[in-house]
Design a protein around this motif. Structure first.
Motif, mmCIF file in Angstrom:
data_model
loop_
_atom_site.group_PDB
_atom_site.id
_atom_site.type_symbol
_atom_site.label_atom_id
_atom_site.label_comp_id
_atom_site.label_asym_id
_atom_site.label_seq_id
_atom_site.Cartn_x
_atom_site.Cartn_y
_atom_site.Cartn_z
ATOM 1 N N ASN A 1 1.292 15.953 15.956
ATOM 2 C CA ASN A 1 0.192 15.352 15.185
ATOM 3 C C ASN A 1 -0.660 14.443 16.053
ATOM 4 O O ASN A 1 -0.140 13.658 16.849
ATOM 5 C CB ASN A 1 0.754 14.517 14.027
ATOM 6 N N PHE B 1 -4.458 11.972 15.816
ATOM 7 C CA PHE B 1 -5.345 11.315 14.844
ATOM 8 C C PHE B 1 -6.481 10.605 15.569
ATOM 9 O O PHE B 1 -6.304 10.090 16.665
ATOM 10 C CB PHE B 1 -4.563 10.246 14.057
ATOM 11 N N TYR C 1 -9.148 7.424 14.603
ATOM 12 C CA TYR C 1 -9.539 6.350 13.694
ATOM 13 C C TYR C 1 -10.734 5.619 14.281
ATOM 14 O O TYR C 1 -10.938 5.603 15.485
ATOM 15 C CB TYR C 1 -8.417 5.307 13.560
ATOM 16 N N LEU D 1 -9.292 6.535 8.909
ATOM 17 C CA LEU D 1 -8.988 7.825 9.508
ATOM 18 C C LEU D 1 -10.205 8.740 9.460
ATOM 19 O O LEU D 1 -10.769 8.977 8.392
ATOM 20 C CB LEU D 1 -7.810 8.462 8.773
ATOM 21 N N PHE E 1 -7.642 14.346 11.600
ATOM 22 C CA PHE E 1 -6.347 14.492 12.227
ATOM 23 C C PHE E 1 -6.043 15.972 12.435
ATOM 24 O O PHE E 1 -6.701 16.849 11.866
ATOM 25 C CB PHE E 1 -5.248 13.775 11.440
ATOM 26 N N TYR F 1 -2.550 18.662 12.969
ATOM 27 C CA TYR F 1 -1.097 18.805 12.962
ATOM 28 C C TYR F 1 -0.621 19.974 13.807
ATOM 29 O O TYR F 1 0.569 20.301 13.841
ATOM 30 C CB TYR F 1 -0.553 18.921 11.528
ATOM 31 N N GLY G 1 -10.206 13.384 7.525
ATOM 32 C CA GLY G 1 -9.616 12.146 7.052
ATOM 33 C C GLY G 1 -10.485 11.539 5.967
ATOM 34 O O GLY G 1 -11.086 12.253 5.168
ATOM 35 N N LEU H 1 -9.979 4.650 18.021
ATOM 36 C CA LEU H 1 -8.576 4.685 18.425
ATOM 37 C C LEU H 1 -7.984 6.058 18.158
ATOM 38 O O LEU H 1 -8.156 6.626 17.072
ATOM 39 C CB LEU H 1 -7.766 3.636 17.657
ATOM 40 N N GLN I 1 3.172 6.354 14.433
ATOM 41 C CA GLN I 1 2.027 6.743 15.239
ATOM 42 C C GLN I 1 1.908 5.813 16.438
ATOM 43 O O GLN I 1 2.044 4.598 16.321
ATOM 44 C CB GLN I 1 0.746 6.698 14.393
#
Lengths: 118, 113
Positions: free
Chosen positions: A31, A33, A35, A45, A48, A50, A58, A90, A107
């Motif tokens: 995963n 992500f 942000y 978010l 993302f 997976y 998000g 981030l 995370q």
């Protein structure tokens, strides 16, 4: 130790430019992500993923897209940067919950990219 | 839609004092995370709370989770200046095989001498 790296710590772009933010993790996490962090709003978010080539929106995907061609790399793309996209971005990665013995889906975050759009 | 509220947003406390940061969330979840962020730095994982009644402690910080009340607390004992940072709670919700985290707005802790 988990290591998540981001291509730039600081970036200054002009309105309308196409912007690429790169994120690489070295822990074989499924995963990943993206942000953005703004004062008083916490972390929100954007997108993302997976799995390779898989992506999910998000909470605030508008104005952004992502690409995940390889497991370790997740890119955030601003197709046409605008001033309201000035922010700290981030990247994070995690395992699938319960995938490995005693692991959690905590995370792990990269150092962040502070993007200014003029 | 999952909402996560932290309070207080800002906390100024003297060294040696105790205090608690609260994290309330709006929908059922059995996983909650606490992170620390130093100025200009990224987020560092502090605690993962995986079940109702979970309690974790590290040094002067202790976190607990009450899933029935949808409440987590981060208790600071005998604060020291090194604990000055912003603390975030985050609540997990599953989306496929990924856990989406919804973050609180953060509590900026300032410990003064």
């Amino acid at each position: 130790d988990v290591k998540v790296t981001q291509s730039s710590r600081y970036l200054v772009k002009r309105t309308g430019e196409k912007v690429f933010l790169e994120c690489v993790q070295d822990m074989d996490h499924e995963n990943m992500f993206w942000y953005r962090q703004d004062p008083g709003l916490g972390l929100r978010l954007i997108y993302f993923s997976y799995d390779v080539k898989m992506k999910e929106k998000g909470d605030i995907p508008e104005g952004y897209s992502v690409s995940r061609e390889k497991k370790e790399r997740f890119s955030l793309i601003l197709e046409s940067a605008s001033t309201n996209q000035t922010s700290m971005y981030l990247c994070a990665s995690s395992l699938i919950p319960g995938q490995r013995a005693t692991s959690t889906d905590t995370q792990y975050f990269g150092p962040g990219t502070r993007l200014t759009v003029l | 839609e999952l909402k996560v509220e932290q309070n207080p947003l800002f906390l100024s406390m003297q060294e040696g004092k105790n205090y608690t940061i609260y994290c309330n969330y709006s929908t059922t979840s059995d996983r909650l995370y606490w992170y620390r962020q130093d100025p200009g730095k990224s987020l560092e994982s502090l605690f993962v709370l995986l079940s109702n009644g979970a309690v974790k402690q590290e040094g002067r910080l202790m976190a607990s989770l009450d899933t029935k009340a949808r409440l987590s607390t981060l208790h600071i004992t005998a604060a020291v200046h090194d604990l000055s940072a912003t603390y975030f709670c985050a609540v997990a919700s599953l989306a496929g095989t990924a856990s989406k985290l919804t973050f609180g707005t953060g509590t900026r802790l300032q410990v003064t001498l």
